[in-house]
Enzyme design. Sequence first.
Site, mmCIF file in Angstrom:
data_model
loop_
_atom_site.group_PDB
_atom_site.id
_atom_site.type_symbol
_atom_site.label_atom_id
_atom_site.label_comp_id
_atom_site.label_asym_id
_atom_site.label_seq_id
_atom_site.Cartn_x
_atom_site.Cartn_y
_atom_site.Cartn_z
ATOM 1 N N SER A 1 -36.464 67.372 -63.354
ATOM 2 C CA SER A 1 -36.708 67.259 -61.921
ATOM 3 C C SER A 1 -37.194 68.607 -61.409
ATOM 4 O O SER A 1 -37.349 69.554 -62.172
ATOM 5 C CB SER A 1 -35.418 66.866 -61.197
ATOM 6 N N LYS A 2 -37.384 68.652 -60.100
ATOM 7 C CA LYS A 2 -37.890 69.876 -59.462
ATOM 8 C C LYS A 2 -37.095 71.123 -59.856
ATOM 9 O O LYS A 2 -37.637 72.208 -59.936
ATOM 10 C CB LYS A 2 -37.794 69.729 -57.940
ATOM 11 N N ARG A 3 -35.796 70.933 -60.058
ATOM 12 C CA ARG A 3 -34.940 72.076 -60.400
ATOM 13 C C ARG A 3 -35.433 72.804 -61.645
ATOM 14 O O ARG A 3 -35.131 73.961 -61.867
ATOM 15 C CB ARG A 3 -33.509 71.623 -60.657
ATOM 16 N N HIS A 4 -36.154 72.076 -62.476
ATOM 17 C CA HIS A 4 -36.604 72.684 -63.730
ATOM 18 C C HIS A 4 -37.930 73.423 -63.585
ATOM 19 O O HIS A 4 -38.530 73.812 -64.581
ATOM 20 C CB HIS A 4 -36.734 71.602 -64.806
ATOM 21 N N GLY A 5 -38.402 73.600 -62.353
ATOM 22 C CA GLY A 5 -39.683 74.297 -62.159
ATOM 23 C C GLY A 5 -40.810 73.290 -62.133
ATOM 24 O O GLY A 5 -40.624 72.164 -61.666
#
Length: 517
Positions: free
Chosen positions: A255-259
Amino acid sequence: MPQDSHIRVRFAPSPTGYLHLGSARTGLYNYIFARQHGGTFILRIEDTDLSRSTDEAIVQIVESMKEMGLHWDEGPGVPGPHGPYRQTERHEIYRDYAGRLLEAGHLYPCFCTAEELEVERAAAQAAGGGWVYSGRCRGLSADEVRRRQAAGEPFTLRVRVPEGRTVFHDILRGEVGFDNDTLGDFIVVRSDGSATYNLAVVVDDVTMEITHVIRGDDHISNTPKQVVIYQALGAAVPEFLHMPLLFGTDRKKLSKRHGATKLEQLTAEGFLVEVVRNYLCFLSAEFDETMITWSLDDLVRHFDVTGLGTSPSIFDPEKLRWMNGRYLRAMTDEWLGSRLVEYLTRVGFYGDPAGVGESAARGAEALARAVEEAEAGRVPPVCPNEEQDALTRTLAPLVHEKLDLLADFVPMAGWFFRPLEFAPEALERLRGTAGAPETLAAAAAGLRGLEHWDIPDIETLVRELPQALTLKPKAVFAALRLGMSGQSVTPGLFESLWALGRDNAVARLEQAAGLLA
Ligand code: GLU
């Protein structure tokens, strides 16, 4: 691979944003599977969720698919016998199929209100169980249905799910079965008359004669419901291949958290689409380094979509970066020059080298935003002038060994495209470098008088300076590097001075000397 021109697969993204890497992978695997078998690859836009679907996202998906080289045989812009290929244009078809199913008794109208259903759900929850619809409206008499419809009561259409078990074949998992009482009589037509995903997808797959459904394994739980609909229609059930989802290195769903998790973001950072494409295959297979430069045709020839495991695939941006560097270094300087020109144009570098330099320093997201701005037409695309184009190509061999991403060019060589400018720390460093004023003055004079403007002669001149000035070579090199560029990290010193051209190199060194006076 056995050829079977009857094989028809589809990639069916929901246009709710940029193409997520997981979706890009699904599209890629469908494409490869179709091409391996001489079959047909269809692109279908699943835009029935009106609140989240946008035309902009459709354009982006189409562009990303083209950028990856995944050309479709039927779909948007490629008319075929089974169109339209956009769900919002297929209402009539869904209505027709729902009518047939209703007539045959496979559907029934349900008048339960949202409040009534909520009461059921809450009661099930309180009892500690999962909720499926109780089937309250299943047994309504034809008279009652007519009366309530005539009174204008809103109703949905639900599937009369038969008793028993629903089993389907998944290429990776073998037989997968669900007890039908876990499905509940689910809704296929909403009270506004629109088809739900489960009906639309089956009607589309039946009418488009899809033989293999290749999609993410988040759809496994929908599959038994869809199979019930196939069976009710008397249609052949396709083969399924549910691909394991992509996870980050922390083993959480990507997800977005992973860049950067969208193709657009990755290419804005200077990842090559070819490398992303290969990586999306290699992260679920054994690979060796010779495969890094594989083309899409190589993937079609050698990559076995059906050989995937079922455990989550881990997406590791560091590994992708490493692969990107390997790929770049395997290519020629000329190729790199062209790709740099293309990339730098895309991020808006030629119009604003300093601004893009700042974005690059802030990181990938800032670069992605720059590309987004340009693509949305908010900043006009600036193509390089002749000089900038030539300079980029001249610099390609100088930076070739040092780049992992195309974006790495900007901090390393962006200064060539700007007037000399020092950040305060860089000027301090130059001031603190022993003998800097003498070095800059001597180098400027020497370069001005140099007979041949070529790299070996520049090198000879610079290498003689430490002795002539009784300074350490390290100090001389540092002063010149800072003096020509305003920064400490640059491509090779002699090559850089040469690439600047005599007048520019001399002027910069003199300007830097002037700042120290
Ligand atoms: N539109 C669905 C999605 O984007 C795909 C549905 C399917 O492949 O059946 O997840």
